[in-house]
Design an enzyme around this catalytic site. Structure first.
Site, mmCIF file in Angstrom:
data_model
loop_
_atom_site.group_PDB
_atom_site.id
_atom_site.type_symbol
_atom_site.label_atom_id
_atom_site.label_comp_id
_atom_site.label_asym_id
_atom_site.label_seq_id
_atom_site.Cartn_x
_atom_site.Cartn_y
_atom_site.Cartn_z
ATOM 1 C CG HIS A 123 1.113 -5.130 -8.704
ATOM 2 N ND1 HIS A 123 2.011 -4.215 -8.810
ATOM 3 C CD2 HIS A 123 0.386 -5.138 -7.725
ATOM 4 C CE1 HIS A 123 1.702 -3.564 -7.673
ATOM 5 N NE2 HIS A 123 0.849 -4.118 -7.113
ATOM 6 C CG ASP A 153 6.746 -4.211 -13.342
ATOM 7 O OD1 ASP A 153 5.316 -4.086 -13.812
ATOM 8 O OD2 ASP A 153 6.869 -4.262 -12.130
#
Length: 373
Positions: A123, A153
């Site tokens: 992540h 992200d």
């Protein structure tokens, strides 16, 4: 025109950015929800705005055939699966480029399509960790600060994918050939830190957290608590802006000394800490309003929409009762439309989504054979 294979995080954000700026995007979702991501009512899933979706079963050859028909009319495709997943579905780059040689095939992953970690889970936090970025975030003597997933992200992922797709489309229009865009969050996050890598190589950047000008090490580039427990941000690096700060705070510059001398940083911090605690945040903001002292309030999500500057620019807008950022950036001649809220997947919206790609009879046939719901 863009085909988006439904995913979470950076893929949808990239699609939203392109859709906000006028791209026609069709989102290919699952008939059975994946269970991935934070679940919320659709109207609050803001990165799904400005486009409609269709629901298909990509394990059904008829659904794969439909997606390939859409790919044949697209400029680009967005997918965010692990490497090899779209290949197994029959929608990998080789197949799609055979259907459309000019297609720009955008792939967004954390680790990238190649490398020892390519097939492992991760992540945002993991991706920025190995680039050096995470180690640089935080105060002196404390562990690295866990940031929101904006750096990895969305900045290192979504924005770099959008840039790559647009560059690929421009190149395809010149060459007549498409290609794959391998947008890895680790690559994008590292790229964002280019200036810092240069400063480190020049011996101008300490690897200790909170020991540099821009990481809370310098007293003139930090946040300070006010009398009411709220905070202001302070960032006058340049001499004339720093002088303006001290003048308005009524602090004698000589009592601190040269603000670029690290030996004076603790004295300066103590002076600013004492002074800012004598008034409330809003009182300080009123005092600094219109000045070049580089002082701004630290606002909450709920306070930000009411800031006069953001209100006048329309930086935040309300759509379907939900406050959200307006499209960015802005253009002098072409105006971006007001975003449309996320649309549910139903017969009407499915027809509308496909109508920009296929004829009416084609859509009826797809429904009759059960390819679309």
């Amino acid at each position: 025109k863009v085909v988006e294979l439904a995913g979470i995080g950076p893929g949808p954000m990239c699609a939203m950015l392109l859709a906000d700026l006028g791209a026609t995007i069709i989102r290919v979702d699952r008939k059975v929800p994946s269970g991935l991501g934070y679940k919320r009512p659709l109207k609050y899933d803001l990165t799904l705005r400005n486009r409609k979706s269709i629901a298909v079963d990509l394990k059904d050859p008829k659904a794969v055939s439909l997606v390939l028909r859409l790919v044949g009319k697209a400029d680009a495709l967005i997918e965010g699966f692990r490497p090899g997943v779209t290949e197994r579905l029959g929608l990998g780059p080789e197949v799609c480029l055979k259907h459309n040689p000019r297609l720009v095939y955008g792939r967004i992953t954390g680790w990238g399509q190649t490398g020892p970690l390519a097939m492992t889970a991760g992540h945002d936090l993991n991706y920025i960790a190995i680039t050096g970025v995470l180690n640089a975030l935080g105060r002196n003597g404390q562990p690295p600060t866990v940031p929101l997933n904006i750096i990895g992200d969305f900045a290192g992922g979504s924005l770099y994918l959008a840039l790559g797709i647009l560059a690929g489309i421009l190149e395809a229009r010149a060459s007549g050939q498409g290609q794959v865009v391998d947008a890895a969050i680790v690559d994008g996050a590292a790229s964002l830190a280019t200036t810092l890598f240069g400063m480190r190589a020049a011996g101008m950047l300490s690897t200790e957290r909170g020991d540099n000008v821009l990481d809370s090490g310098a007293f003139f580039y930090d946040v300070y608590e006010c009398a009411d427990g709220r905070h202001v941000s302070v960032g006058p690096i340049e001499d004339k802006f720093y002088a303006e700060l001290l003048t308005r705070l009524e602090i004698d510059a000589a009592a601190i000394g040269n603000h670029m001398d690290r030996a004076n940083w603790q004295v300066g911090r103590e002076a600013l800490t004492r002074t800012f605690k004598t008034r409330t945040r809003d009182q300080w903001c009123k005092l600094f309003d219109g000045s070049d002292a580089c002082v701004a309030p630290v606002l909450t999500w709920d306070e930000a929409p009411d800031h006069p500057h953001l209100k006048e620019r329309g930086t935040l807008m309300q759509i379907d009762g939900v406050v959200q950022p307006a499209p960015a950036p802005r253009f002098s001649r072409t105006r971006t439309a007001v975003p449309q809220p996320p649309a549910p997947i139903n017969s009407e919206n499915t027809d509308m989504a496909l109508a920009e790609w296929l004829g009416t009879e084609d859509i009826k046939a797809l429904r009759n054979q059960g390819t679309i719901g």
